[in-house]
Design a protein around this motif. Structure first.
Motif, short mmCIF file in Angstrom:
data_model
loop_
_atom_site.label_atom_id
_atom_site.label_comp_id
_atom_site.label_asym_id
_atom_site.label_seq_id
_atom_site.Cartn_x
_atom_site.Cartn_y
_atom_site.Cartn_z
N VAL A 42 0.82 -1.20 0.00
CA VAL A 42 0.00 0.00 0.00
C VAL A 42 0.86 1.26 0.00
N GLU A 43 0.19 2.35 -0.37
CA GLU A 43 0.83 3.66 -0.38
C GLU A 43 -0.17 4.66 0.19
N SER A 44 0.32 5.56 1.03
CA SER A 44 -0.50 6.63 1.57
C SER A 44 0.36 7.88 1.66
N ARG A 45 -0.19 8.91 2.24
CA ARG A 45 0.57 10.16 2.34
C ARG A 45 1.85 9.98 3.15
N GLY A 46 1.92 8.94 3.94
CA GLY A 46 3.10 8.67 4.76
C GLY A 46 4.18 7.87 4.04
N GLY A 47 3.90 7.38 2.83
CA GLY A 47 4.87 6.61 2.07
C GLY A 47 4.33 5.24 1.69
N ARG A 48 5.24 4.38 1.25
CA ARG A 48 4.89 3.03 0.81
C ARG A 48 5.25 2.03 1.89
N SER A 49 4.46 0.94 1.94
CA SER A 49 4.80 -0.14 2.87
C SER A 49 4.24 -1.46 2.38
N THR A 50 4.88 -2.52 2.81
CA THR A 50 4.41 -3.88 2.55
C THR A 50 4.26 -4.56 3.89
N THR A 51 3.10 -5.15 4.10
CA THR A 51 2.81 -5.85 5.33
C THR A 51 2.40 -7.27 4.97
N GLN A 52 2.91 -8.22 5.73
CA GLN A 52 2.56 -9.62 5.48
C GLN A 52 2.25 -10.30 6.80
N GLN A 53 1.17 -11.07 6.81
CA GLN A 53 0.81 -11.88 7.96
C GLN A 53 0.47 -13.27 7.45
N ALA A 54 0.73 -14.29 8.26
CA ALA A 54 0.44 -15.66 7.85
C ALA A 54 0.08 -16.47 9.08
N GLY A 55 -0.60 -17.57 8.86
CA GLY A 55 -0.97 -18.42 9.98
C GLY A 55 -1.61 -19.71 9.54
N CYS A 66 -7.39 -13.14 10.93
CA CYS A 66 -6.54 -11.99 11.26
C CYS A 66 -7.27 -10.71 10.95
N THR A 67 -6.81 -9.63 11.57
CA THR A 67 -7.35 -8.30 11.36
C THR A 67 -6.18 -7.36 11.11
N LEU A 68 -6.32 -6.50 10.12
CA LEU A 68 -5.27 -5.57 9.75
C LEU A 68 -5.85 -4.17 9.71
N ALA A 69 -5.22 -3.21 10.37
CA ALA A 69 -5.66 -1.82 10.37
C ALA A 69 -4.69 -0.98 9.56
N LEU A 70 -5.22 -0.22 8.61
CA LEU A 70 -4.42 0.64 7.73
C LEU A 70 -4.95 2.06 7.78
N ASN A 71 -4.15 3.02 7.33
CA ASN A 71 -4.66 4.39 7.19
C ASN A 71 -5.81 4.37 6.19
N GLU A 72 -6.81 5.21 6.45
CA GLU A 72 -8.01 5.23 5.62
C GLU A 72 -7.74 5.64 4.17
N ASP A 73 -6.66 6.40 3.93
CA ASP A 73 -6.39 6.93 2.60
C ASP A 73 -5.48 6.04 1.75
N VAL A 74 -5.23 4.81 2.16
CA VAL A 74 -4.29 3.96 1.42
C VAL A 74 -4.83 3.58 0.05
N VAL A 75 -3.89 3.40 -0.87
CA VAL A 75 -4.17 2.82 -2.17
C VAL A 75 -3.18 1.68 -2.35
N GLY A 76 -3.58 0.67 -3.07
CA GLY A 76 -2.68 -0.46 -3.28
C GLY A 76 -3.46 -1.74 -3.49
N LEU A 77 -2.86 -2.85 -3.05
CA LEU A 77 -3.43 -4.16 -3.30
C LEU A 77 -3.22 -5.06 -2.09
N VAL A 78 -4.25 -5.81 -1.76
CA VAL A 78 -4.17 -6.81 -0.70
C VAL A 78 -4.42 -8.16 -1.36
N GLU A 79 -3.56 -9.14 -1.05
CA GLU A 79 -3.72 -10.50 -1.59
C GLU A 79 -3.82 -11.50 -0.45
#
Length: 98
Positions: A42-55, A66-79
């Motif tokens: 994802v990308e937001s006004r704060g920059g780019r980031s990649t987050t990964q969780q597995a289980g 699982c639950t993931l919280a992101l900034n409301e203004d993010v753009v990107g892709l979740v897989e």
């Protein structure tokens, strides 16, 4: 939502207090040793980031795995990928548009 090989994989999103909350669900209806992996690029006004969780899940869980919280203004892709014995059973892609 993805329904493959009798496995239901879903990502539900809600907005709450300036955050985008993603809840990940994996259900098989019968006991199975399932592995899941969630990746968000994802990308937001704060920059780019990649987050990964597995289980692991037994396929009978009715709540989110699982639950993931992101900034409301993010753009990107979740897989989301779900597999059993290293065989992919479900794959879901969710674009985020802010």
């Amino acid at each position: 939502m993805s329904i493959d090989h009798a496995v239901v994989a879903d990502i539900k999103s809600t907005r709450l207090k300036g955050r985008l909350i993603l809840e990940v669900y994996v259900h098989a209806g019968r006991s199975r040793a399932l592995t899941w992996r969630l990746q968000a690029e994802v990308e937001s006004r704060g920059g780019r980031s990649t987050t990964q969780q597995a289980g692991l899940t037994n396929g009978l869980q009715t709540g989110p795995v699982c639950t993931l919280a992101l900034n409301e203004d993010v753009v990107g892709l979740v897989e989301l990928e779900v597999s059993e014995d290293n065989v992919q059973l479900a794959h879901l892609r969710l674009p985020l548009t802010g």
